[in-house]
Design an enzyme around this catalytic site. Sequence first.
Site, PDB file in Angstrom:
ATOM      1  N   ASN A 156       0.865  -1.186   0.000  1.00 34.97           N
ATOM      2  CA  ASN A 156       0.000   0.000   0.000  1.00 34.97           C
ATOM      3  C   ASN A 156       0.899   1.231   0.000  1.00 34.97           C
ATOM      4  OD1 ASN A 156      -1.807   2.039   0.505  1.00 34.97           O
ATOM      5  ND2 ASN A 156      -2.323   1.382   2.595  1.00 34.97           N
ATOM      6  N   LYS A 195       0.098   4.265  -0.304  1.00 30.59           N
ATOM      7  CA  LYS A 195      -0.576   5.448   0.259  1.00 30.59           C
ATOM      8  C   LYS A 195      -0.342   6.655  -0.670  1.00 30.59           C
ATOM      9  CE  LYS A 195      -0.205   3.273   4.699  1.00 30.59           C
ATOM     10  NZ  LYS A 195      -0.174   3.395   6.145  1.00 30.59           N
ATOM     11  N   HIS A 207      -9.604   0.990   4.633  1.00 29.41           N
ATOM     12  CA  HIS A 207      -8.330   1.167   5.351  1.00 29.41           C
ATOM     13  C   HIS A 207      -8.562   2.106   6.539  1.00 29.41           C
ATOM     14  CE1 HIS A 207      -4.288   2.516   6.277  1.00 29.41           C
ATOM     15  NE2 HIS A 207      -3.878   1.399   5.706  1.00 29.41           N
ATOM     16  N   GLU A 230      -6.991   4.528   7.646  1.00 24.22           N
ATOM     17  CA  GLU A 230      -6.816   5.967   7.354  1.00 24.22           C
ATOM     18  C   GLU A 230      -8.057   6.524   6.670  1.00 24.22           C
ATOM     19  OE1 GLU A 230      -2.999   5.583   5.409  1.00 24.22           O
ATOM     20  OE2 GLU A 230      -2.160   5.007   7.347  1.00 24.22           O
ATOM     21  N   GLU A 236      -5.471  -5.013  10.453  1.00 23.35           N
ATOM     22  CA  GLU A 236      -4.468  -3.977  10.675  1.00 23.35           C
ATOM     23  C   GLU A 236      -4.790  -3.230  11.963  1.00 23.35           C
ATOM     24  OE1 GLU A 236      -2.427  -2.707   6.789  1.00 23.35           O
ATOM     25  OE2 GLU A 236      -4.256  -1.563   6.977  1.00 23.35           O
ATOM     26  N   GLY A 248       2.179   2.363  10.714  1.00 23.57           N
ATOM     27  CA  GLY A 248       3.090   3.499  10.587  1.00 23.57           C
ATOM     28  C   GLY A 248       3.768   3.895  11.885  1.00 23.57           C
ATOM     29  N   SER A 263       3.229  -1.907  10.288  1.00 17.46           N
ATOM     30  CA  SER A 263       4.680  -1.892  10.524  1.00 17.46           C
ATOM     31  C   SER A 263       5.348  -3.218  10.206  1.00 17.46           C
ATOM     32  CB  SER A 263       4.984  -1.450  11.963  1.00 17.46           C
ATOM     33  OG  SER A 263       4.523  -0.137  12.171  1.00 17.46           O
TER      34      SER A 263
HETATM   35  P1  PGA Z   1       2.671   0.430   7.572  1.00 19.00           P
HETATM   36  O1  PGA Z   1       1.233   0.584   6.891  1.00 19.00           O
HETATM   37  O2  PGA Z   1       3.267  -0.867   7.038  1.00 19.00           O
HETATM   38  O3  PGA Z   1       3.446   1.634   7.121  1.00 19.00           O
HETATM   39  O4  PGA Z   1       2.470   0.374   9.044  1.00 19.00           O
HETATM   40  C1  PGA Z   1       0.392  -0.537   6.685  1.00 19.00           C
HETATM   41  C2  PGA Z   1      -0.910  -0.080   6.097  1.00 19.00           C
HETATM   42  O5  PGA Z   1      -1.399   0.980   6.485  1.00 19.00           O
HETATM   43  O6  PGA Z   1      -1.489  -0.758   5.233  1.00 19.00           O
END
Ligand code: PGA
Length: 256
Positions: free
Chosen positions: A12, A14, A98, A100, A170, A176, A215
């Site tokens: 992803n 983003k 997601h 976010e 997640e 993140g 992460s």
């Molecule tokens: P990250 O993001 O690996 O940077 O923690 C994962 C995601 O949001 O899909």
Amino acid sequence: MNASRPPVVAGNWKMNKTNPEAVSLVRELIAELGASPPCEIVLCPPFTALTEVSLLLGGTAIRLGAQNLHAEAKGAFTGEVSGDMVRSTGCTHVLVGHSERRRLFGESDDMVAKKTRAALASGLSPIVCLGETLEERERNETAAVVTRQLEVAVLGLPPDAVPRLLLAYEPVWAIGTGRTATPAQAQEVHALLRARLGGRFGESGRRVRILYGGSCTADSAGDLLSQEDVDGTLVGGASLEAKGFARIARAAGAAR
Ligand code: PGA
């Protein structure tokens, strides 16, 4: 990981990568992995790079996904993108719900359910994301939260949609933050989700691939993927660099 469920690693990106940057990353990734990657791979660049990335992926087994779609098929929704538009760029997958999107853009469970159906109607495989916040985990509400998210977005789907469905667990506190869930924490939630899917859809529900995200790096992927119910990873930050992402894909291939 269970041999009956082929591993999937999704990246992803983003809101990262201009088109020239996307092209360089995909070229490097193809150079790292060759045309036949060690596991199923889905790249999710921003909308703007989908067509260009799609052209580069032609002739490889690497699949393409979008990060979002609108629930309606077309119309006066300035700035939005429909499932058919996404599909027409060459996408086979789309991320839905997601955290976010839920947290920063107000997507409710109901909206996630509508988008999941829209993705399926456009012939896409939705990767439905769910997970609890830190406060919810600390209040021991993890099981209740992910069960509610699953019920609203997924358990009402027609059974014939289930073979095309993927889930991503997640935990919001792991995204993140550099704070990966432990393999045992991931396994516990994945097992719960699989049991609910099996209870509703039987064998095809139990076969849904459930990815872990939050992460995940080349160093943590192997241990996460060694868990019975972790069928792959959804990778944010670590998908922006070809060598590290390729290592995660190799770890998934090896865990098979
Ligand atoms: P990250 O993001 O690996 O940077 O923690 C994962 C995601 O949001 O899909």
